[in-house]
Design an enzyme around this catalytic site. Structure first.
Site: not given
Ligand SMILES: Cc1cc2nc3c(=O)[nH]c(=O)nc-3n(C[C@H](O)[C@H](O)[C@H](O)COP(=O)(O)OP(=O)(O)OC[C@H]3O[C@@H](n4cnc5c(N)ncnc54)[C@H](O)[C@@H]3O)c2cc1C
Length: 340
Positions: A166, A240, A336
């Site tokens: 990520r 998320s 995130e």
């Protein structure tokens, strides 16, 4: 036509959390020529810049006192091949899921595990999107971008993007400096199904599929995601909210001794990736509501806007989650989405 600059523009339609925020200036880019014009625009001198795609990985906690640049560059074309892959160049403003679906339908499989991820193609490299056993980096050849410091177009190969979990160079050194205009994907000539991820394997078994086609994987991933994740059109969210934290072997050993049901995966090199959703659930927060912000009942990793929440309310809940998880497990959770 000169570039149209909107003032005091509403950002609610441009973030899947559905929070209200405003941009001092707002510009929509539909051609690469407009980028050169934008770069030389007087506004760009002293103001901050925020590039926006589909707004599915952004949390606005206040108004944006600068220029929001909404990317709307289209197109998809095959641009060649290598020994192993078909190369397809896709405009940054194309919808990610729509692109995956049309490629699978036109016999160019390879992205099906990444089906139904919201947002645009141009944002996919930013956090090296990943799901169900595949990351963008494994299907990436190069990209084109506009550099606002060099004032010209550039291309970047795979090794210049520093893709990680990520993560990429665009989240760090190049944040807001390079606007991605197109991504060239490398789709495998010798395709094989990636079906080892437990959820995917179980769903295929349930459907009685032994040798899945790309379409089977696509349908399976779509079905799993529809069951597990809230649709942002119905319940504001950004998927998320936290990355799965990575801890040392010692820390993992210490935690598993105290919490035998802890979910974690061994990584090459001896470290462990922990399921952030498990930590949040075990901290007693799954389904929690704080004012108009909440934690999704079916997946503790997803923060939601239960209706009318401000970005600040959602961020306060995120901070509470971080504090409780740190207190209970001694593990830091990192958000995130990009917090603006
Ligand atoms: C329900 C749901 C499920 C999700 N599931 C996943 C998942 O499984 N895996 C995953 O990895 N992500 C997932 N996400 C997060 C998100 O969809 C991805 O990160 C997606 O790539 C964001 O695309 P976007 O166009 O909406 O980007 P935005 O939210 O608009 O922007 C995200 C970041 O990218 C930058 N950016 C956007 N476009 C450009 C461009 N053209 N050039 C330069 N910078 C740009 C922005 O400045 C910002 O920093 C999910 C989100 C939701 C809501």
């Amino acid at each position: 036509m000169p570039l149209e600059v909107l003032e005091n523009a509403a950002l609610r339609p441009f973030n899947t959390f559905g929070v209200d925020a405003r941009a001092r200036f707002f510009v929509r880019i539909t051609s690469t020529d407009e980028l050169s014009e934008l770069d030389h625009h007087p506004l760009m001198g002293g103001l901050r810049r925020l590039i926006v795609g589909g707004g599915s990985n952004l949390l606005f906690v206040s108004d944006f006192d600068g220029v929001v640049v909404k990317v709307d560059l289209r197109g998809l074309q095959e641009v060649g091949d290598t020994a192993d892959a078909w190369l397809l160049e896709v405009g940054a403003g194309e919808n990610w899921h729509g692109t995956v679906e049309s490629l699978v339908a036109s016999d160019r499989p390879g992205l099906e595990n990444l089906a139904l991820i919201p947002g645009q193609v141009g944002a996919a490299p930013i956090q090296n999107i990943g799901a169900y056993g595949l990351e963008l980096a494994e299907r990436f050849h190069s990209l084109s971008a506009w550099d606002f410091e060099l004032h010209r177009a550039v291309t970047m190969a795979l090794d210049e993007c520093n893709f990680g979990y990520r993560d990429s160079v665009f989240k760090k050194d190049l944040a807001s400096r390079r606007l991605i205009t197109a991504v060239t994907l490398a789709l495998p000539k010798r395709w094989h199904a990636i079906a080892g991820y437990a959820d995917v394997a179980n769903e295929l078994k349930h459907r009685g599929i032994v040798q899945p086609s790309a379409r089977d994987i696509f349908d399976t991933v779509v079905a799993i995601r529809r069951r597990k994740l809230p649709d942002p059109m119905c319940l504001g969210n950004a998927g998320s909210f936290f990355k799965n934290p990575i801890v040392s072997r010692e820390k993992h050993g210490e935690l598993i001794a105290r919490f035998p049901s802890l979910v974690g995966y061994a990584l090459p090199g001896g470290r462990f990736k922990l399921a952030a959703g498990w930590l949040i659930d075990a901290a007693g927060l799954k389904g929690a509501t704080r004012g108009r912000a909440g934690i999704y009942e079916k997946q503790a990793l997803v923060l939601v806007n239960r209706g009318g929440a401000t970005g600040a309310e959602i961020l306060a809940l995120a901070r509470e989650v971080q504090d409780k998880v740190a207190e209970r497990f001694g593990v830091e959770l990192e958000p995130e989405p990009v917090i603006v």
